[in-house]
Design a protein around this motif. Structure first.
Motif, PDB file in Angstrom:
ATOM      1  N   ASN A  68      15.206  -3.672   2.826  1.00  0.00           N
ATOM      2  CA  ASN A  68      14.709  -2.852   1.722  1.00  0.00           C
ATOM      3  C   ASN A  68      15.738  -2.753   0.596  1.00  0.00           C
ATOM      4  O   ASN A  68      15.389  -2.762  -0.593  1.00  0.00           O
ATOM      5  CB  ASN A  68      14.338  -1.458   2.227  1.00  0.00           C
ATOM      6  CG  ASN A  68      13.015  -1.428   2.965  1.00  0.00           C
ATOM      7  OD1 ASN A  68      11.947  -1.496   2.372  1.00  0.00           O
ATOM      8  ND2 ASN A  68      13.073  -1.349   4.287  1.00  0.00           N
ATOM      9  N   SER A  94       6.792  -2.847  10.847  1.00  0.00           N
ATOM     10  CA  SER A  94       7.195  -1.916   9.790  1.00  0.00           C
ATOM     11  C   SER A  94       6.096  -1.811   8.746  1.00  0.00           C
ATOM     12  O   SER A  94       5.458  -2.809   8.392  1.00  0.00           O
ATOM     13  CB  SER A  94       8.492  -2.407   9.133  1.00  0.00           C
ATOM     14  OG  SER A  94       8.936  -1.511   8.147  1.00  0.00           O
ATOM     15  N   GLU A  95       5.860  -0.599   8.254  1.00  0.00           N
ATOM     16  CA  GLU A  95       4.728  -0.355   7.359  1.00  0.00           C
ATOM     17  C   GLU A  95       4.773  -1.170   6.081  1.00  0.00           C
ATOM     18  O   GLU A  95       3.734  -1.604   5.578  1.00  0.00           O
ATOM     19  CB  GLU A  95       4.657   1.137   6.994  1.00  0.00           C
ATOM     20  CG  GLU A  95       4.243   2.034   8.147  1.00  0.00           C
ATOM     21  CD  GLU A  95       4.113   3.478   7.710  1.00  0.00           C
ATOM     22  OE1 GLU A  95       4.345   3.755   6.524  1.00  0.00           O
ATOM     23  OE2 GLU A  95       3.749   4.309   8.564  1.00  0.00           O
ATOM     24  N   ASN A  96       5.967  -1.373   5.525  1.00  0.00           N
ATOM     25  CA  ASN A  96       6.040  -2.020   4.208  1.00  0.00           C
ATOM     26  C   ASN A  96       6.483  -3.478   4.268  1.00  0.00           C
ATOM     27  O   ASN A  96       6.795  -4.079   3.245  1.00  0.00           O
ATOM     28  CB  ASN A  96       7.011  -1.241   3.300  1.00  0.00           C
ATOM     29  CG  ASN A  96       8.456  -1.359   3.757  1.00  0.00           C
ATOM     30  OD1 ASN A  96       8.723  -1.349   4.959  1.00  0.00           O
ATOM     31  ND2 ASN A  96       9.376  -1.476   2.820  1.00  0.00           N
ATOM     32  N   LEU A  97       6.521  -4.057   5.486  1.00  0.00           N
ATOM     33  CA  LEU A  97       6.958  -5.440   5.627  1.00  0.00           C
ATOM     34  C   LEU A  97       5.848  -6.295   6.238  1.00  0.00           C
ATOM     35  O   LEU A  97       5.082  -5.830   7.073  1.00  0.00           O
ATOM     36  CB  LEU A  97       8.196  -5.530   6.524  1.00  0.00           C
ATOM     37  CG  LEU A  97       9.411  -4.674   6.137  1.00  0.00           C
ATOM     38  CD1 LEU A  97      10.540  -4.915   7.134  1.00  0.00           C
ATOM     39  CD2 LEU A  97       9.883  -4.992   4.731  1.00  0.00           C
ATOM     40  N   LYS A  98       5.786  -7.555   5.781  1.00  0.00           N
ATOM     41  CA  LYS A  98       4.805  -8.489   6.325  1.00  0.00           C
ATOM     42  C   LYS A  98       5.447  -9.854   6.486  1.00  0.00           C
ATOM     43  O   LYS A  98       5.994 -10.405   5.523  1.00  0.00           O
ATOM     44  CB  LYS A  98       3.596  -8.605   5.388  1.00  0.00           C
ATOM     45  CG  LYS A  98       2.542  -9.602   5.859  1.00  0.00           C
ATOM     46  CD  LYS A  98       1.389  -9.706   4.868  1.00  0.00           C
ATOM     47  CE  LYS A  98       0.341 -10.703   5.336  1.00  0.00           C
ATOM     48  NZ  LYS A  98      -0.771 -10.822   4.352  1.00  0.00           N
ATOM     49  N   MET A 107       4.339  -3.865  -0.353  1.00  0.00           N
ATOM     50  CA  MET A 107       4.507  -4.705   0.824  1.00  0.00           C
ATOM     51  C   MET A 107       5.481  -5.841   0.524  1.00  0.00           C
ATOM     52  O   MET A 107       5.272  -6.602  -0.413  1.00  0.00           O
ATOM     53  CB  MET A 107       3.147  -5.286   1.258  1.00  0.00           C
ATOM     54  CG  MET A 107       3.174  -6.069   2.542  1.00  0.00           C
ATOM     55  SD  MET A 107       3.470  -5.045   3.997  1.00  0.00           S
ATOM     56  CE  MET A 107       1.956  -4.104   4.086  1.00  0.00           C
TER      57      MET A 107
END
Length: 214
Positions: free
Chosen positions: A116, A24-28, A1
């Motif tokens: 990314n 987005s799945e890998n962003l916070k 993440m």
């Protein structure tokens, strides 16, 4: 993440970025503010991996915020996200330690790709910006002095540095040279040590200043 901190004075755009990145799945998104007046304390408390930073903001602009951060922290990735593509702002941002320079008109999918890329060690730039950067550094290049320092770069290290100058990400360099990303990182670590620099922008500037590709 990947934890992201956003500085953008336009509330609609700030909210839009927060929704886009948060979806987005890998962003916070760990924080979103109108300016970087408190960037040092914000980073200490929120511990972001990457910052998206506008340039033209009230009270404290993005370049000043970047300079304040770099005085105490060089590990957090910072991408300038702005409408400005003039040479002076681009060069000042890169010289101050920005890891990439992206125009606000960048499509959402491409923005996510750039984030990314930067988190993996790349230095993403919009294509028009990359062209300007190459032109700028070329214009700053000067003939080598007789006592010019020999940085002792190997042939492979010189090739990697040339690709960095051309705006390639770590992944693109690995593909171009048919080597692993870990090998790319190893080459770049040695390049930084030999050039006595700590970032891609410093390495690129030194490459041109020293005419390493003549």
């Amino acid at each position: 993440m990947i934890k992201i901190l956003v500085y953008e004075d336009n509330p609609q755009l700030r909210e839009g970025l927060t929704l886009l990145l948060g979806g987005s799945e890998n962003l916070k998104v760990v924080g979103a503010f109108a300016n970087p007046a408190n960037i040092v304390s914000d980073c200490a408390s929120l511990a972001p991996d990457l910052i998206l930073m506008d340039i033209d903001m009230p009270e404290v602009n993005g370049i000043e915020g970047l300079k304040r951060l770099r005085e105490v922290n060089c590990s957090i990735k910072v991408l300038m996200l702005t409408v400005f593509d003039d040479n002076q702002r681009v060069f000042e941002a890169l010289r101050s330690g920005a890891n990439g320079y992206i125009l606000k008109k960048t499509p959402p999918a491409k923005l996510l790709e750039y984030i990314n890329d930067a988190n993996s060690g790349g230095a993403p730039m919009s294509s028009t910006i990359a062209t300007q950067v190459l032109q700028m550094f070329s214009s700053f290049s000067t003939p080598p002095a007789e006592n010019e320092e020999d940085y002792n770069l190997s042939e492979r290290e010189t090739q990697v540095l040339q690709l960095l100058v051309n705006g390639y990400s770590y992944k693109m360099i690995a593909s171009e040279m048919f080597i692993s990303i870990d090998t790319v990182r190893s080459h770049i670590k040695k390049i930084y040590e030999k050039l006595h620099v700590n970032s891609k922008s410093e390495a690129v500037a030194k490459a041109f200043k020293g005419n390493l590709f003549r």
